[in-house]
Design a protein around this motif. Structure first.
Motif, PDB file in Angstrom:
ATOM      1  N   ALA A  81       0.830  -1.212   0.000  1.00 20.84           N
ATOM      2  CA  ALA A  81       0.000   0.000   0.000  1.00 20.84           C
ATOM      3  C   ALA A  81       0.865   1.262   0.000  1.00 20.84           C
ATOM      4  O   ALA A  81       0.350   2.367   0.158  1.00 20.84           O
ATOM      5  N   GLY A  82       2.186   1.077  -0.150  1.00 25.49           N
ATOM      6  CA  GLY A  82       3.081   2.231  -0.198  1.00 25.49           C
ATOM      7  C   GLY A  82       3.429   2.823   1.160  1.00 25.49           C
ATOM      8  O   GLY A  82       3.858   3.974   1.243  1.00 25.49           O
ATOM      9  N   VAL A  83       3.259   2.042   2.209  1.00 22.59           N
ATOM     10  CA  VAL A  83       3.574   2.513   3.557  1.00 22.59           C
ATOM     11  C   VAL A  83       4.822   1.767   4.049  1.00 22.59           C
ATOM     12  O   VAL A  83       4.775   0.562   4.280  1.00 22.59           O
ATOM     13  N   PRO A  84       5.944   2.479   4.221  1.00 18.81           N
ATOM     14  CA  PRO A  84       7.164   1.804   4.679  1.00 18.81           C
ATOM     15  C   PRO A  84       7.092   1.455   6.164  1.00 18.81           C
ATOM     16  O   PRO A  84       6.614   2.241   6.977  1.00 18.81           O
ATOM     17  N   ALA A  85       7.543   0.257   6.499  1.00 22.49           N
ATOM     18  CA  ALA A  85       7.551  -0.195   7.893  1.00 22.49           C
ATOM     19  C   ALA A  85       8.577  -1.311   8.038  1.00 22.49           C
ATOM     20  O   ALA A  85       8.936  -1.964   7.066  1.00 22.49           O
ATOM     21  N   VAL A  86       9.044  -1.512   9.266  1.00 23.53           N
ATOM     22  CA  VAL A  86       9.945  -2.627   9.566  1.00 23.53           C
ATOM     23  C   VAL A  86       9.326  -3.472  10.668  1.00 23.53           C
ATOM     24  O   VAL A  86       8.496  -3.007  11.434  1.00 23.53           O
ATOM     25  N   THR A  87       9.756  -4.712  10.725  1.00 16.57           N
ATOM     26  CA  THR A  87       9.264  -5.636  11.736  1.00 16.57           C
ATOM     27  C   THR A  87      10.308  -5.798  12.841  1.00 16.57           C
ATOM     28  O   THR A  87      11.485  -5.512  12.634  1.00 16.57           O
ATOM     29  N   LEU A  88       9.865  -6.246  13.982  1.00 16.87           N
ATOM     30  CA  LEU A  88      10.754  -6.552  15.102  1.00 16.87           C
ATOM     31  C   LEU A  88      11.119  -8.029  15.016  1.00 16.87           C
ATOM     32  O   LEU A  88      10.257  -8.900  15.161  1.00 16.87           O
ATOM     33  N   THR A  89      12.385  -8.326  14.776  1.00 15.01           N
ATOM     34  CA  THR A  89      12.861  -9.708  14.673  1.00 15.01           C
ATOM     35  C   THR A  89      12.575 -10.456  15.977  1.00 15.01           C
ATOM     36  O   THR A  89      12.975 -10.014  17.040  1.00 15.01           O
ATOM     37  N   GLY A  90      11.850 -11.558  15.867  1.00 13.11           N
ATOM     38  CA  GLY A  90      11.545 -12.359  17.051  1.00 13.11           C
ATOM     39  C   GLY A  90      10.375 -11.857  17.868  1.00 13.11           C
ATOM     40  O   GLY A  90       9.972 -12.487  18.836  1.00 13.11           O
ATOM     41  N   GLY A  91       9.819 -10.710  17.508  1.00 10.41           N
ATOM     42  CA  GLY A  91       8.638 -10.163  18.172  1.00 10.41           C
ATOM     43  C   GLY A  91       8.824  -9.866  19.647  1.00 10.41           C
ATOM     44  O   GLY A  91       9.947  -9.731  20.146  1.00 10.41           O
ATOM     45  N   THR A  92       7.691  -9.759  20.329  1.00 12.81           N
ATOM     46  CA  THR A  92       7.738  -9.435  21.757  1.00 12.81           C
ATOM     47  C   THR A  92       8.376 -10.555  22.567  1.00 12.81           C
ATOM     48  O   THR A  92       8.914 -10.304  23.644  1.00 12.81           O
ATOM     49  N   SER A  93       8.346 -11.774  22.032  1.00 12.89           N
ATOM     50  CA  SER A  93       9.009 -12.882  22.739  1.00 12.89           C
ATOM     51  C   SER A  93      10.500 -12.610  22.851  1.00 12.89           C
ATOM     52  O   SER A  93      11.087 -12.715  23.935  1.00 12.89           O
ATOM     53  N   ALA A  94      11.135 -12.257  21.738  1.00 11.82           N
ATOM     54  CA  ALA A  94      12.572 -11.943  21.763  1.00 11.82           C
ATOM     55  C   ALA A  94      12.836 -10.678  22.579  1.00 11.82           C
ATOM     56  O   ALA A  94      13.824 -10.601  23.316  1.00 11.82           O
ATOM     57  N   TRP A  95      11.952  -9.706  22.473  1.00  7.58           N
ATOM     58  CA  TRP A  95      12.081  -8.439  23.211  1.00  7.58           C
ATOM     59  C   TRP A  95      12.155  -8.707  24.716  1.00  7.58           C
ATOM     60  O   TRP A  95      13.047  -8.219  25.403  1.00  7.58           O
ATOM     61  N   THR A  96      11.217  -9.496  25.223  1.00  8.99           N
ATOM     62  CA  THR A  96      11.192  -9.763  26.667  1.00  8.99           C
ATOM     63  C   THR A  96      12.312 -10.707  27.091  1.00  8.99           C
ATOM     64  O   THR A  96      12.849 -10.564  28.187  1.00  8.99           O
ATOM     65  N   GLN A  97      12.688 -11.664  26.234  1.00 10.93           N
ATOM     66  CA  GLN A  97      13.784 -12.577  26.575  1.00 10.93           C
ATOM     67  C   GLN A  97      15.093 -11.826  26.770  1.00 10.93           C
ATOM     68  O   GLN A  97      15.942 -12.247  27.555  1.00 10.93           O
ATOM     69  N   LEU A  98      15.254 -10.712  26.063  1.00 12.07           N
ATOM     70  CA  LEU A  98      16.467  -9.916  26.206  1.00 12.07           C
ATOM     71  C   LEU A  98      16.361  -8.896  27.346  1.00 12.07           C
ATOM     72  O   LEU A  98      17.268  -8.100  27.541  1.00 12.07           O
ATOM     73  N   GLY A  99      15.254  -8.939  28.074  1.00 16.79           N
ATOM     74  CA  GLY A  99      15.107  -8.095  29.261  1.00 16.79           C
ATOM     75  C   GLY A  99      14.620  -6.682  29.004  1.00 16.79           C
ATOM     76  O   GLY A  99      14.666  -5.838  29.897  1.00 16.79           O
ATOM     77  N   HIS A 100      14.114  -6.413  27.798  1.00 23.25           N
ATOM     78  CA  HIS A 100      13.588  -5.083  27.511  1.00 23.25           C
ATOM     79  C   HIS A 100      12.235  -4.905  28.200  1.00 23.25           C
ATOM     80  O   HIS A 100      11.483  -5.856  28.382  1.00 23.25           O
ATOM     81  N   ASP A 101      11.927  -3.677  28.537  1.00 25.99           N
ATOM     82  CA  ASP A 101      10.715  -3.326  29.274  1.00 25.99           C
ATOM     83  C   ASP A 101       9.460  -3.543  28.430  1.00 25.99           C
ATOM     84  O   ASP A 101       9.465  -3.289  27.225  1.00 25.99           O
ATOM     85  N   VAL A 102       8.403  -4.035  29.079  1.00 27.88           N
ATOM     86  CA  VAL A 102       7.083  -4.114  28.448  1.00 27.88           C
ATOM     87  C   VAL A 102       6.087  -3.402  29.343  1.00 27.88           C
ATOM     88  O   VAL A 102       6.273  -3.309  30.559  1.00 27.88           O
ATOM     89  N   HIS A 103       5.044  -2.894  28.726  1.00 30.38           N
ATOM     90  CA  HIS A 103       3.981  -2.219  29.465  1.00 30.38           C
ATOM     91  C   HIS A 103       2.826  -3.194  29.615  1.00 30.38           C
ATOM     92  O   HIS A 103       2.405  -3.830  28.652  1.00 30.38           O
ATOM     93  N   ARG A 104       2.318  -3.304  30.841  1.00 32.31           N
ATOM     94  CA  ARG A 104       1.149  -4.141  31.114  1.00 32.31           C
ATOM     95  C   ARG A 104       0.108  -3.274  31.812  1.00 32.31           C
ATOM     96  O   ARG A 104       0.414  -2.650  32.825  1.00 32.31           O
TER      97      ARG A 104
END
Length: 192
Positions: A81-104
């Protein structure tokens, strides 16, 4: 954007300048999401295209899901659709496994993740097929069908059962929640 994907560490370093779009179901989003992420479930992406196009004009879009599969699909659809975007490799699973903060969110009942819902449903259907198969041997085909579906899901990195479960009322955003998300995206970068 010059990348198709950011690692969690790359995204964390740039989080303050990214507009984060979480394409998981509202239930999954409520279990924990990247700080400032906006929840636009994958099946509502087309309705959000005008708002996402405007947001992408203001800055980089980072699309997130649990593992990276749905966000990669969302990025392909956005690119089409002509909208540039990037994905997060491994998603929130990888994000939390590396100890990055999540909001709950506080004060709300946390629904099950989609993966947990799929495991419960698949296991229940297999068990029902096996038990019913004691009385009616043909019922075992139900278990075989789920097994074939799980193999297909693994090979293709898609999940038909998750797509069906995402249609259940507790996995769908309320219209007012989606409207509020789109309004927040139109006016700024921060959300839930």
């Amino acid at each position: 954007m010059t990348h198709d994907a950011f690692t969690p560490d790359q995204a964390s370093a740039r989080l303050h300048e990214l507009t984060v779009i979480d394409v998981r179901t509202p239930g999954e989003y409520a279990t924990g999401h990247l700080p400032g992420a906006h929840n636009i479930p994958l099946d509502h992406l087309d309705a959000a295209l005008p708002t996402l196009r405007t947001a992408a004009e203001r800055g980089d879009l980072l699309v997130v899901c649990a593992s990276g599969a749905r966000s990669a699909e969302a990025c392909r659809r956005l690119a089409g659709a002509g909208v540039p975007a990037v994905t997060l490799t491994g998603g929130t699973s990888a994000w939390t496994q590396l100890g990055h903060d999540v909001h709950r969110p506080t004060g709300t009942r946390t629904p099950w993740t989609m993966e947990r819902q799929v495991r419960l449903t698949a296991g229940s259907v297999v068990l029902a097929g096996l038990l019913a198969g004691r009385l009616r041997p043909g019922a075992r085909w139900l278990s075989a069908g789920v097994a074939c579906g799980l193999v297909f899901s693994a090979v293709t990195d898609t999940c038909g059962m998750a797509r069906l479960l995402a249609r259940l009322p507790y996995n769908r955003p309320k219209a007012t929640d989606l409207d509020a998300t789109l309004t927040a995206l139109s006016g700024g970068r921060t959300s839930g």
